[in-house]
Design an enzyme around this catalytic site. Structure first.
Site, PDB file in Angstrom:
ATOM      1  N   SER A  36     -10.417  -0.475   3.707  1.00 26.93           N
ATOM      2  CA  SER A  36      -9.613  -0.701   4.918  1.00 26.93           C
ATOM      3  C   SER A  36      -9.122   0.636   5.457  1.00 26.93           C
ATOM      4  O   SER A  36      -8.506   1.409   4.733  1.00 26.93           O
ATOM      5  CB  SER A  36      -8.403  -1.581   4.605  1.00 26.93           C
ATOM      6  OG  SER A  36      -8.849  -2.852   4.222  1.00 26.93           O
ATOM      7  N   ARG A  42       0.825  -1.226   0.000  1.00 25.41           N
ATOM      8  CA  ARG A  42       0.000   0.000   0.000  1.00 25.41           C
ATOM      9  C   ARG A  42       0.853   1.267   0.000  1.00 25.41           C
ATOM     10  O   ARG A  42       0.447   2.287   0.554  1.00 25.41           O
ATOM     11  CB  ARG A  42      -0.980   0.027   1.184  1.00 25.41           C
ATOM     12  CG  ARG A  42      -1.893  -1.144   1.279  1.00 25.41           C
ATOM     13  CD  ARG A  42      -2.864  -1.301   0.101  1.00 25.41           C
ATOM     14  NE  ARG A  42      -3.553  -2.564   0.198  1.00 25.41           N
ATOM     15  CZ  ARG A  42      -3.128  -3.662  -0.411  1.00 25.41           C
ATOM     16  NH1 ARG A  42      -2.064  -3.647  -1.206  1.00 25.41           N
ATOM     17  NH2 ARG A  42      -3.781  -4.788  -0.274  1.00 25.41           N
ATOM     18  N   GLU A  56      -4.526   3.812   6.313  1.00 23.12           N
ATOM     19  CA  GLU A  56      -4.418   3.505   4.880  1.00 23.12           C
ATOM     20  C   GLU A  56      -5.254   4.536   4.097  1.00 23.12           C
ATOM     21  O   GLU A  56      -4.878   4.971   3.012  1.00 23.12           O
ATOM     22  CB  GLU A  56      -4.934   2.084   4.598  1.00 23.12           C
ATOM     23  CG  GLU A  56      -4.868   1.717   3.122  1.00 23.12           C
ATOM     24  CD  GLU A  56      -5.127   0.236   2.866  1.00 23.12           C
ATOM     25  OE1 GLU A  56      -4.714  -0.608   3.687  1.00 23.12           O
ATOM     26  OE2 GLU A  56      -5.759  -0.068   1.833  1.00 23.12           O
TER      27      GLU A  56
HETATM   28  C1  LIG Z   1     -15.744  -1.296  -0.358  1.00 26.48           C
HETATM   29  C2  LIG Z   1     -14.273  -1.054  -0.576  1.00 26.48           C
HETATM   30  C3  LIG Z   1     -13.419  -2.130  -0.727  1.00 26.48           C
HETATM   31  C4  LIG Z   1     -12.047  -1.910  -0.947  1.00 26.48           C
HETATM   32  N1  LIG Z   1     -11.220  -2.998  -1.095  1.00 26.48           N
HETATM   33  C5  LIG Z   1      -9.899  -2.797  -1.347  1.00 26.48           C
HETATM   34  C6  LIG Z   1      -9.008  -3.904  -1.550  1.00 26.48           C
HETATM   35  O1  LIG Z   1      -9.393  -5.048  -1.517  1.00 26.48           O
HETATM   36  N2  LIG Z   1      -7.702  -3.650  -1.788  1.00 26.48           N
HETATM   37  C7  LIG Z   1      -7.220  -2.384  -1.831  1.00 26.48           C
HETATM   38  O2  LIG Z   1      -6.009  -2.201  -2.064  1.00 26.48           O
HETATM   39  N3  LIG Z   1      -8.025  -1.316  -1.634  1.00 26.48           N
HETATM   40  C8  LIG Z   1      -9.346  -1.487  -1.395  1.00 26.48           C
HETATM   41  N4  LIG Z   1     -10.165  -0.415  -1.200  1.00 26.48           N
HETATM   42  C9  LIG Z   1      -9.585   0.934  -1.186  1.00 26.48           C
HETATM   43  C10 LIG Z   1      -9.548   1.625  -2.542  1.00 26.48           C
HETATM   44  O3  LIG Z   1     -10.532   1.126  -3.423  1.00 26.48           O
HETATM   45  C11 LIG Z   1      -8.161   1.506  -3.195  1.00 26.48           C
HETATM   46  O4  LIG Z   1      -7.138   2.077  -2.404  1.00 26.48           O
HETATM   47  C12 LIG Z   1      -8.133   2.177  -4.566  1.00 26.48           C
HETATM   48  O5  LIG Z   1      -6.921   1.870  -5.220  1.00 26.48           O
HETATM   49  C13 LIG Z   1      -8.260   3.695  -4.465  1.00 26.48           C
HETATM   50  O6  LIG Z   1      -8.479   4.190  -5.763  1.00 26.48           O
HETATM   51  P1  LIG Z   1      -9.293   5.535  -5.979  1.00 26.48           P
HETATM   52  O7  LIG Z   1      -9.265   5.841  -7.433  1.00 26.48           O
HETATM   53  O8  LIG Z   1     -10.630   5.457  -5.352  1.00 26.48           O
HETATM   54  O9  LIG Z   1      -8.357   6.542  -5.206  1.00 26.48           O
HETATM   55  P2  LIG Z   1      -8.749   7.802  -4.332  1.00 26.48           P
HETATM   56  O10 LIG Z   1      -9.418   7.381  -3.066  1.00 26.48           O
HETATM   57  O11 LIG Z   1      -9.461   8.806  -5.150  1.00 26.48           O
HETATM   58  O12 LIG Z   1      -7.269   8.321  -3.993  1.00 26.48           O
HETATM   59  C14 LIG Z   1      -6.405   7.510  -3.215  1.00 26.48           C
HETATM   60  C15 LIG Z   1      -4.981   8.043  -3.376  1.00 26.48           C
HETATM   61  O13 LIG Z   1      -4.579   7.843  -4.715  1.00 26.48           O
HETATM   62  C16 LIG Z   1      -4.107   9.069  -5.271  1.00 26.48           C
HETATM   63  N5  LIG Z   1      -4.460   9.076  -6.693  1.00 26.48           N
HETATM   64  C17 LIG Z   1      -5.628   8.775  -7.287  1.00 26.48           C
HETATM   65  N6  LIG Z   1      -5.528   8.887  -8.620  1.00 26.48           N
HETATM   66  C18 LIG Z   1      -4.258   9.291  -8.886  1.00 26.48           C
HETATM   67  C19 LIG Z   1      -3.531   9.586 -10.073  1.00 26.48           C
HETATM   68  N7  LIG Z   1      -4.094   9.525 -11.275  1.00 26.48           N
HETATM   69  N8  LIG Z   1      -2.236   9.975  -9.945  1.00 26.48           N
HETATM   70  C20 LIG Z   1      -1.633  10.087  -8.730  1.00 26.48           C
HETATM   71  N9  LIG Z   1      -2.276   9.808  -7.568  1.00 26.48           N
HETATM   72  C21 LIG Z   1      -3.572   9.402  -7.651  1.00 26.48           C
HETATM   73  C22 LIG Z   1      -4.852  10.161  -4.512  1.00 26.48           C
HETATM   74  O14 LIG Z   1      -4.129  11.380  -4.549  1.00 26.48           O
HETATM   75  C23 LIG Z   1      -4.881   9.544  -3.117  1.00 26.48           C
HETATM   76  O15 LIG Z   1      -3.664   9.784  -2.449  1.00 26.48           O
HETATM   77  C24 LIG Z   1     -11.539  -0.597  -0.987  1.00 26.48           C
HETATM   78  C25 LIG Z   1     -12.413   0.488  -0.838  1.00 26.48           C
HETATM   79  C26 LIG Z   1     -13.761   0.272  -0.650  1.00 26.48           C
HETATM   80  C27 LIG Z   1     -14.681   1.460  -0.512  1.00 26.48           C
END
Ligand SMILES: Cc1cc2nc3c(=O)[nH]c(=O)nc-3n(C[C@H](O)[C@H](O)[C@H](O)COP(=O)(O)OP(=O)(O)OC[C@H]3O[C@@H](n4cnc5c(N)ncnc54)[C@H](O)[C@@H]3O)c2cc1C
Length: 322
Positions: A236, A187, A311
Site C-alpha cells: 500500500s 501503521r 505509507e
Molecule cells: C505485495 C505486498 C503486500 C503487502 N501487504 C501488506 C499488508 O497487508 N499489511 C501491511 O501492514 N503491510 C503490507 N505490505 C507492506 C510491508 O510488507 C509491511 O509494511 C512490512 O511490515 C514491512 O516490513 P519490511 O521488513 O519489508 O520493512 P522495510 O520495508 O525494510 O522497512 C520498513 C520500515 O521499517 C523499519 N524497520 C525495518 N526493520 C526494522 C528493525 N529491525 N528495527 C527498526 N526499524 C525497522 C525501516 O527502517 C522502515 O522505516 C505489503 C507489501 C507488499 C510488497
C-alpha cells in the site's frame, strides 16, 4: 548519529562513508551494493556501507562507537521501502540470517528475531497449533518491519499479538519494551526511528492446526486475486485516511475516484488490480515511482480535498537532475 530523514527534497551531497570510518565489528560491512537488490521495488542506488550485525551485542557495540554525525538507516525485507536513485549516505543496517531464528516460548508464545520473515512466523505458529498470527502469512516483510510499521491485515495488526520487543537504542543500549511503551497505532509506532528492533515475542491461542491452515490458505487466495503480489511493488502506497476503521475513507477508492487507476510515469504504473499499489514494470527509476505517487497525491487532493500520507518509507537521495 541520526536515523535517515524521509525527505523527498534533493539533499546537499555529503561525503561518502567507508568501512574505515566505522567501528570494528564482528559482523560484516558491504560496499558498492545497490539497494535495488534489497527492496521489492527493485530500484535504488548504492548504500555507502551496508552493515550486517553478527548479533545484538555486535549491533550495540557498533552503535556505541559510531561517530555521531554518521546517519544510519534500518532496512528489513524492503517490502515497504522506496530507495531513491542516488542511494543512501551513511550506513544501512540490515538484520540478516543471524536475526532470523523463530522458536516457541512456553505454551502460547513465539519469539522471533527481527530479521525473520512474517510468513515464516505465521507458518511456525500454524505448525505449533497457535492461532491469531495467520494475518502475517500475507505480509511479505520482516518482524522488524512489522514492528516499525505495526503491520496488519484483515482486521488484525502486530500490536494485537505483541507481548514484548527486544531492541537497541541509537546510542547502543539494549532494551526490552512492552507494546504500551511503543504506542502502536495504525501503521505507526511511537518509537519510530528511535530504536532498532532485534526480536519480538508474539502470542497466539492454542487451536486446531487444520483450521489455522485453512485460514492461511484463504488469505493467500484473497491476496492473489486482489493485489499484484508477484509484481515489483511496495504494498500500500498511502495510508487509509480513515485509519484501520472499516468504515473510514479508503486510499484506493480516493485514487480511483481521482482517475489514477493505471496512470503511468515511465515504467511505473498505478496497479490496475489494486490502485493503492504502484508497480515497477521493470525499467522504472525510483524517481518515476515517487513522481507517480506525488501525482496521485496531488490529484486526490484536487478531487477529494484529502491529503494522502505516504505509507511507503522513502530513503536516500534524489539523483541530480531527476
Ligand atoms: C505485495 C505486498 C503486500 C503487502 N501487504 C501488506 C499488508 O497487508 N499489511 C501491511 O501492514 N503491510 C503490507 N505490505 C507492506 C510491508 O510488507 C509491511 O509494511 C512490512 O511490515 C514491512 O516490513 P519490511 O521488513 O519489508 O520493512 P522495510 O520495508 O525494510 O522497512 C520498513 C520500515 O521499517 C523499519 N524497520 C525495518 N526493520 C526494522 C528493525 N529491525 N528495527 C527498526 N526499524 C525497522 C525501516 O527502517 C522502515 O522505516 C505489503 C507489501 C507488499 C510488497
Amino acid at each position: 548519529m541520526s536515523m535517515h530523514a524521509n525527505n523527498p527534497k534533493p539533499q546537499t551531497p555529503r561525503a561518502r562513508i567507508r568501512p574505515a570510518d566505522l567501528p570494528e565489528v564482528r559482523g560484516k560491512y558491504i560496499t558498492e551494493q545497490s539497494l535495488s537488490g534489497l527492496t521489492w521495488f527493485r530500484v535504488g542506488g548504492d548504500a555507502d556501507v551496508i552493515y550486517l550485525p553478527a548479533d545484538a551485542d555486535d549491533l550495540s557495540a557498533f552503535l556505541k562507537n559510531l561517530a555521531t554525525d554518521i546517519p544510519v538507516t534500518v532496512l528489513g525485507a524492503g517490502s515497504n521501502t522506496l530507495a531513491r536513485d542516488a542511494g543512501v549516505r551513511g550506513v544501512v543496517i540490515r538484520l540478516g540470517r543471524s536475526f532470523a531464528d523463530i522458536a516457541r516460548e512456553g505454551e502460547t508464545d513465539i519469539r522471533a528475531g527481527a530479521g525473520a520473515l512474517d510468513v515464516r512466523v505465521a507458518a511456525m505458529a500454524g505448525d505449533a497449533g497457535l492461532s491469531g498470527l495467520e494475518f502475517f502469512s500475507g505480509i511479505p516483510g520482516s518482524v522488524g518491519g512489522a514492528l516499525a510499521m505495526n503491520a496488519g491485515a484483515y482486521g488484525r495488526e502486530t500490536a494485537d499479538v505483541l507481548v514484548r520487543v527486544e531492541a537497541v537504542t541509537l546510542d547502543g543500549e539494549k532494551r526490552e519494551l512492552t507494546p504500551d511503551a511503543l504506542n502502536l497505532g495504525y501503521r505507526t509506532n511511537g518509537y519510530r526511528d528511535r530504536v532498532i528492533y532485534t526480536a519480538a515475542v508474539l502470542r497466539g491461542l492454542p487451536a486446531d492446526q487444520n483450521t489455522i491452515k485453512t485460514q492461511m490458505d484463504e488469505i493467500a487466495d484473497k491476496r492473489g486475486t486482489s493485489q499484484p503480489v508477484k509484481s515489483r511493488t511496495g504494498g500500500s502506497t498511502f495510508k487509509n485516511p480513515g485509519g484501520a476503521s472499516p468504515d473510514g475513507p479508503k486510499a484506493w477508492k480516493l485514487i480511483d475516484a481521482a482517475g489514477c487507476r493505471g496512470l503511468r510515469v515511465g515504467d511505473a504504473q498505478v496497479s490496475d488490480l489494486h490502485c493503492n499499489f504502484l508497480i515497477n514494470h521493470g525499467k522504472a527509476s525510483a524517481a518515476n515511482i515517487e513522481t507517480l505517487g506525488e501525482t496521485v497525491r496531488q490529484r486526490v487532493l484536487e478531487t477529494s480535498d484529502i491529503d494522502l500520507d505516504w505509507e511507503i518509507r522513502r530513503i536516500g537521495e534524489v539523483a541530480h537532475g531527476a
